[in-house]
Enzyme design. Structure first.
Site, PDB file in Angstrom:
ATOM      1  N   LEU A   1     -14.078  11.504 -70.823  1.00  0.00           N
ATOM      2  CA  LEU A   1     -15.310  11.189 -71.544  1.00  0.00           C
ATOM      3  C   LEU A   1     -15.291   9.711 -71.903  1.00  0.00           C
ATOM      4  CD1 LEU A   1     -15.393  14.291 -73.900  1.00  0.00           C
ATOM      5  CD2 LEU A   1     -16.836  13.902 -71.885  1.00  0.00           C
ATOM      6  N   SER A   2     -16.425   9.184 -72.326  1.00  0.00           N
ATOM      7  CA  SER A   2     -16.448   7.749 -72.625  1.00  0.00           C
ATOM      8  C   SER A   2     -15.456   7.395 -73.720  1.00  0.00           C
ATOM      9  CB  SER A   2     -17.858   7.292 -73.006  1.00  0.00           C
ATOM     10  OG  SER A   2     -18.307   7.952 -74.167  1.00  0.00           O
ATOM     11  N   GLU A   3     -15.228   8.328 -74.692  1.00  0.00           N
ATOM     12  CA  GLU A   3     -14.220   8.086 -75.734  1.00  0.00           C
ATOM     13  C   GLU A   3     -13.532   9.390 -76.117  1.00  0.00           C
ATOM     14  OE1 GLU A   3     -13.492   5.115 -76.746  1.00  0.00           O
ATOM     15  OE2 GLU A   3     -15.283   3.964 -76.156  1.00  0.00           O
ATOM     16  N   THR A   4     -12.237   9.280 -76.374  1.00  0.00           N
ATOM     17  CA  THR A   4     -11.483  10.341 -77.012  1.00  0.00           C
ATOM     18  C   THR A   4     -10.883   9.767 -78.292  1.00  0.00           C
ATOM     19  OG1 THR A   4     -10.967  11.449 -74.923  1.00  0.00           O
ATOM     20  CG2 THR A   4      -9.548  11.947 -76.794  1.00  0.00           C
TER      21      THR A   4
END
Length: 275
Positions: A44-47
């Site tokens: 995902l774009s951020e974790t």
């Protein structure tokens, strides 16, 4: 090793909209190899990774490729998880110790508000090849500015922002860490639209970018002579943000929806153990 894991749609009024972030809820500080590999696995774009520290939680954010200094939607997702799991009462403030200082979040009914420092915006000359990489003619670019290591480009019409089809390979070759585009919006109830491209750090297009709006909010507040704004990030998923600008803070407000909750199973020895 089993880790509590959540996926939350942030800046989302309903499921399958906004920006999905993974949240790993830990009891102790985590090894960087574990965080990097987990973020790549989530893709995902951020974790976000958080664990108790001092009077709040340590919070770190990773794209599938790198660690970042500031992330809005994964901070919202992290606060949402703390309230939803009962680690914080619904009227308690969430406090996060981050690479960008202490960040705060509050909740009123279902609306989450983040309190972030504004980015400083500086004038910048046009970047050679950027308009072409974005699929634009030079005449469509009205202004280019910088914030942090990123470039913000204002276009002449909202439809150009919504219709962009960038060449991500070419965008990644340019100097900026990320490129944001924005334009004033004529639709009722929306002041401006934006999109955010960061192929150089593993995110071709981020669906809804809270950190970007800590630059966009003061930028448009100055242009529109208003301190309260409504923004729409015009990605395929889309997301609405309510913004308020003060001298030293930008408040970003929206909703969040939990999509996945469970455990992330990591075989012993697969990555560095928890410290």
């Amino acid at each position: 090793m089993n880790t509590l894991l959540f996926i939350v749609d942030a800046f989302a009024d309903k499921a399958f909209t906004g920006n999905p972030a993974a949240v790993c809820l830990l009891g102790n500080p985590a090894d960087e190899a574990f965080m990097a590999k987990t973020a790549a696995e989530m893709n995902l774009s951020e974790t976000a990774f958080l664990w108790p520290e001092q009077d709040g939680y340590r919070l770190r954010w990773f794209t599938p490729a790198v660690e970042v200094k500031l992330c809005g939607h994964a901070t919202m997702a992290s606060a949402h998880v703390l309230w939803e799991t009962g680690r914080l009462g619904s009227h308690e403030e969430a406090r996060f110790h981050t690479r960008s200082g202490v960040l705060r979040a509050t909740k009123s009914e279902e609306v989450i508000s983040l309190y972030f420092p504004p980015y400083e915006i500086t004038a910048a000359p046009p970047i050679a090849g950027l308009a072409a990489a974005l699929g634009l003619e030079e005449a469509h670019v009205l202004e280019t500015v910088r914030y942090a290591d990123n470039v913000l480009v204002r276009l002449d019409h909202e439809t150009r922002v919504c219709g962009l089809c960038p060449d991500f390979v070419q965008v990644a070759k340019l100097q900026p860490r990320a490129v944001a585009v924005t334009a004033e919006c004529a639709a009722d109830g929306i002041d401006f639209v934006s999109r955010f491209f960061a192929p150089g750090i593993g995110v071709n297009e981020d669906p809804v970018t809270g950190s970007l709006h800590t630059a966009l909010a003061p930028y448009w507040a100055g242009r529109l002579n208003r301190t309260q704004l409504t923004a729409y990030q015009a990605s395929a998923r889309g997301g609405m943000l309510q913004l308020e600008v003060s001298q030293d803070l930008v408040t970003l407000s929206g909703r969040a929806v939990t999509m996945v909750s469970g455990q992330f199973h990591v075989p012993a020895g697969a990555v560095g153990e928890l410290l």
